[in-house]
Design a protein around this motif. Sequence first.
Motif, PDB file in Angstrom:
ATOM      1  N   ASP A  17     -23.009 -35.904 -32.444  1.00 15.14           N
ATOM      2  CA  ASP A  17     -24.144 -35.749 -31.392  1.00 15.14           C
ATOM      3  C   ASP A  17     -25.725 -35.446 -31.716  1.00 15.14           C
ATOM      4  O   ASP A  17     -25.631 -34.429 -32.082  1.00 15.14           O
ATOM      5  CB  ASP A  17     -23.580 -34.684 -30.275  1.00 15.14           C
ATOM      6  N   SER A  50      -9.765 -25.299 -34.634  1.00 19.56           N
ATOM      7  CA  SER A  50      -8.565 -25.172 -33.947  1.00 19.56           C
ATOM      8  C   SER A  50      -7.955 -26.541 -33.719  1.00 19.56           C
ATOM      9  O   SER A  50      -8.395 -27.540 -34.089  1.00 19.56           O
ATOM     10  CB  SER A  50      -8.671 -24.454 -32.468  1.00 19.56           C
ATOM     11  N   GLU A  60     -23.685 -31.390 -32.821  1.00 19.94           N
ATOM     12  CA  GLU A  60     -22.242 -31.123 -33.012  1.00 19.94           C
ATOM     13  C   GLU A  60     -21.621 -32.253 -33.853  1.00 19.94           C
ATOM     14  O   GLU A  60     -22.083 -33.327 -33.576  1.00 19.94           O
ATOM     15  CB  GLU A  60     -21.576 -31.269 -31.478  1.00 19.94           C
ATOM     16  N   VAL A 116      -7.801 -28.642 -31.411  1.00 20.35           N
ATOM     17  CA  VAL A 116      -8.748 -29.723 -30.785  1.00 20.35           C
ATOM     18  C   VAL A 116      -9.422 -30.343 -31.736  1.00 20.35           C
ATOM     19  O   VAL A 116     -10.013 -31.303 -31.354  1.00 20.35           O
ATOM     20  CB  VAL A 116      -9.435 -28.906 -29.484  1.00 20.35           C
ATOM     21  N   LEU A 117      -9.876 -29.764 -32.979  1.00 17.39           N
ATOM     22  CA  LEU A 117     -10.839 -30.154 -33.773  1.00 17.39           C
ATOM     23  C   LEU A 117     -10.067 -30.956 -34.971  1.00 17.39           C
ATOM     24  O   LEU A 117     -10.860 -31.447 -35.876  1.00 17.39           O
ATOM     25  CB  LEU A 117     -11.794 -28.975 -34.282  1.00 17.39           C
ATOM     26  N   TYR A 168     -14.681 -15.068 -36.630  1.00 19.54           N
ATOM     27  CA  TYR A 168     -14.653 -15.851 -37.883  1.00 19.54           C
ATOM     28  C   TYR A 168     -14.084 -17.154 -37.341  1.00 19.54           C
ATOM     29  O   TYR A 168     -13.053 -17.301 -36.797  1.00 19.54           O
ATOM     30  CB  TYR A 168     -13.712 -15.473 -38.749  1.00 19.54           C
ATOM     31  N   ARG A 169     -14.961 -18.208 -37.348  1.00 30.23           N
ATOM     32  CA  ARG A 169     -14.484 -19.661 -36.434  1.00 30.23           C
ATOM     33  C   ARG A 169     -13.894 -20.295 -37.190  1.00 30.23           C
ATOM     34  O   ARG A 169     -14.152 -21.272 -38.317  1.00 30.23           O
ATOM     35  CB  ARG A 169     -15.967 -20.156 -35.817  1.00 30.23           C
ATOM     36  N   MET A 170     -12.496 -20.278 -37.203  1.00 32.41           N
ATOM     37  CA  MET A 170     -11.513 -21.418 -37.614  1.00 32.41           C
ATOM     38  C   MET A 170     -11.436 -22.551 -36.747  1.00 32.41           C
ATOM     39  O   MET A 170     -11.277 -22.436 -35.508  1.00 32.41           O
ATOM     40  CB  MET A 170     -10.296 -20.754 -37.987  1.00 32.41           C
ATOM     41  N   ALA A 225     -12.427 -12.903 -33.904  1.00 30.31           N
ATOM     42  CA  ALA A 225     -13.088 -13.730 -33.068  1.00 30.31           C
ATOM     43  C   ALA A 225     -14.567 -14.192 -33.478  1.00 30.31           C
ATOM     44  O   ALA A 225     -15.114 -15.161 -33.068  1.00 30.31           O
ATOM     45  CB  ALA A 225     -13.563 -12.941 -31.772  1.00 30.31           C
TER      46      ALA A 225
END
Lengths: 757, 290
Positions: free
Chosen positions: A619, A684, A624, A686-687, A680-682, A678
């Motif tokens: 995007d 999920s 993104e 949906v990705l 540490y962005r793994m 929370a």
Amino acid sequence: MGHVVPRPDAVAKVTGAARFADDYDFPGLLHGRALRAGVPHAILKRLDVAKAKDLPGVVAVLTAEDIPGERNHGLVIHDWPALVGVGEKVRYVGDAVALVAAERREIATQALELIEAEYEPLPVVSDPVQARQPDAPLVHESGNLLKHIKVRKGDIEEGFAQAEVILDEVYHTPTMEHAFMEPECSIARLTAEGRIEVYVGSQIPYADRDQIARCLALPPEKVRVIGTLIGGGFGGKEDIAGQIHAALLAQATGRPVKVLYDRHESLLVHPKRHATQIRVRLGVKRDGTLVAAQTELYGDSGAYASLGEKVMTRATTHSTGPYIVPHVKADCYAMYTNNPPSGAFRGFGVTQSCFAVESAMDQLAERLGMDPVELRRKNALRVGSVTNTGQLLTESVGLLECIDRVEAEMRRLSGGRDPFKPQVVPGAPNRVRAWGLAVAFKNTGLGGGAPDKASAEVELFTDGTAEVRTSSAEIGQGLVAVLQMIAAEELSLPLEKVRVLLSDTDLTPDGGPTTASRQTYVTGNAVRLASDVVRQAVATTLAEKYDVPPEGVRFVEGLAQVNGHSVPLGEAVAMMKAEGREPKATYEYWAPKTQPLGTGGDMHFAYSFATQAAEVEVDLETGEVRVLRVIAANDVGRVINPLGLQGQIEGGVMMGLGNALTEEFIVEEGRVITDRLARYRMPSIVLTPQIIPIVVEHPTGEGPYGAKGIGEISSIPTTPAITNAVYHATGVRVKRLPVDQDWLAREIARRERPQDV
Amino acid sequence: MQPFEYHSPRSLPEALRLLQELGDGARLIAGGTDLLLRMKQGQLAPRALIDLRRAAELHGISFSPEEGLRIGAAVTLRELQRSPLVRDHCPCLCETASWMASEQVRSLATVGGNLCNASPAADLAPPLMVLDAQAVLVGPQGERRLPVEAFFLGPGQTALDRGELLKEVLVPPTPGNALYLKHAPRAFMDIAVVGVAVHLRMERGLARAVRIALGAVGPTPLRAGPSEALLEGSAPTASLLEEAADLAARACSPIDDLRGSAWYRRRMVRVLTRRALDRLCAASLVGEGT
């Protein structure tokens, strides 16, 4: 072999029946906790545990003086104190200074708050480049340099003199967290015989045993490590976590003690993936032939050595990619800092250097006006090539096939358009798509001259079943299924007749560490050969009984066929026992010898190869990045369990995607900012992109049925494939991971309207 | 965590009485997804917790044509997300809830908790503000109503007086459409870097009841007044919507933090406001023809 087999532990894990270390309970169980320093670099000036000892419900409080044996532990260098004593140095926030055992976990936590600790702060070493400055504070008295690793081939000056185009770039990768689902847990207890048993989910049970024994001043045979199921490892369960603490507390109290980390403690304490700075300088002829490659790596090994030297050695030897380069010079500085230690993490340093060199190769292709796939194909290692460490590759180099098949699939999916040119999404002018591609290689096995062996025991029973025993660890990768299949194949038994017992230092022989994508190869061979010995013993017994040569005995589906008779295997086993023969065998398998770095020769006995292409959608307004599709080809030698392989590929791609786009373990001046999950962005579900696996099989002669490792290679090229795709979509070159949306949006905006940024 | 008293009143009056008696040392708890975290981290150590979940008065979602939607403060985000009433009358709130946290957290976290926590990034604040919602506060002196936007005074600060609690939220019936767009690094599971809610309705080609609220770009969720004024009664064109989005970006006062830079937040306000306006105008124009 080669058939889809569901993993034997799947149902128990899905239903919750599976027992992990925290699920075990013993009468009189105490709860142990460690007080963490919370300061990154300091002298412990004073420690007063009196109030904690007086708290009702507290059974023991231990400090460094209470350690009966060696203070330090470590897999390679014993530099990591189990407890820091008064007058000694704290080197990172996770250092332990005192232990508490209490009747309940809440009491133990409360007792920690009653311990008074005073520190004299010292200046902090917060990154490896700073650590190498001459005036940097010292983390260890011996200096901040853990290891200077060198790779030399040809004459680098001569190489760059021949070059017609030279590219010189610097890349950065952050510290990363494994984020296995199950935080560390150890339970220790004394047995009636005066031994210590430790229940723990560990990747290296025998190393745990030896390190526990040293600290407790016990001979190793007085310690038994019993492996429980492991809720993920990824390299993060190779070092000691709570094993020694639990054992010390059990020894001191005479009662069973559980040391369970909450997520906060887990994040703070266990070794991470090395943050790196990697400079890549490539010299090339106009036609794309690489003539020189020079790299300089800095690796943040944190406060203690862990496996830092080995990890950064792998990063260095792989830093010029799976390419033929006549002149190579690579230097790596693995540095101590006051950050949490770095150690093993799926990819073992190669994840970082692959991102650097594969970004550089794409940049070089653009500089040359050459197709990035063609540039790679032209220089790719093949049978007959010599690696940068001087190893002649004589077999099992499937890289070109990986490249060809991924490219064909990518071009097919692109429908005739140039996959590397941005495509605007119809109806959404702010969204563009493009593909990116990267290649990788990764050693199977320890290599570098380290003896690489595994032992396995196989026993047959009169009920016609078999049991396989080895200390190797099932960390989710599917080893149980692989060993079961190998034994079933060799013994001609149905799968369900084969049980696998892992990770018990009393009951299972040493399979070596579960690391380096080595278990299928090394322990797989040990199981294959132990099974073969048992099978021959059965054949010998039957041959004598029916008076035929042993070769005349055939094994089919649990039956031995001899001289027209069909003897169930269980009956044959009974005959053996009646004759006083043991229907079991232990085999110690030694993988082919390797040579230390710098001596030339075979540094590794096998390499896996891979190519991945990723399609991203960016995007342009928000920065993104969505990964839409990933094509992943892996040369694994030979597939043993296709379903397990698919799991490794899908999991590997997702880990690589997190590495590229979302994950970063943030430490500032030695203080951990990412101190809960929370933060540490793994990525999920949906990705998750569509993952298209391609299996390439170039068998390796010594591997079981030709197999080599898959555990790490499946994850390594994903990140540069994605960041190369981001470049093709936007014109923005990612040189620092992860791709920050804020940064990407700014870079895109800068290109469009520089005055706005 | 420090030891604390735990009270579980069975009714609203009992809860109010306890709040009065226990005074400043007490904290109200519903889902506990924010409060317990802060207590575990030692940032808060209340002497007593008053759990509101057994007070029936704080539960339930209802609708009347006059008052609109009534959403109890103890309604969980999951209930909000799945409520047929909310879906029928305020689908924007269902969608907002679906972008919040995770399924597990939504099963615990409450509407009241999201608002009373008073985070500038509270996801429910911008949509409730553009829906002209009222917060119903109840205390020893009885009930009072405030527009939701007047409920927020600063980060962590609300208009609740000592002894008061949030009873419910009233969302008046609206003939317009509302939309909440959230930007977070992983699309969900993360706290909003920016949240933008827009409400409007199209009447004979003109935009009416234009309301725009912005989250995570100031000390409280805030309204983009200049953008609203520009669009109110106008016939929206691409350039007018662009200008309104620009005005919104200028109306906010974001900061640099770990989640995003001020530059990026301002940019995202413009992008999301523009996208929300585009979608609502398109949706409304379609609606107009029927």
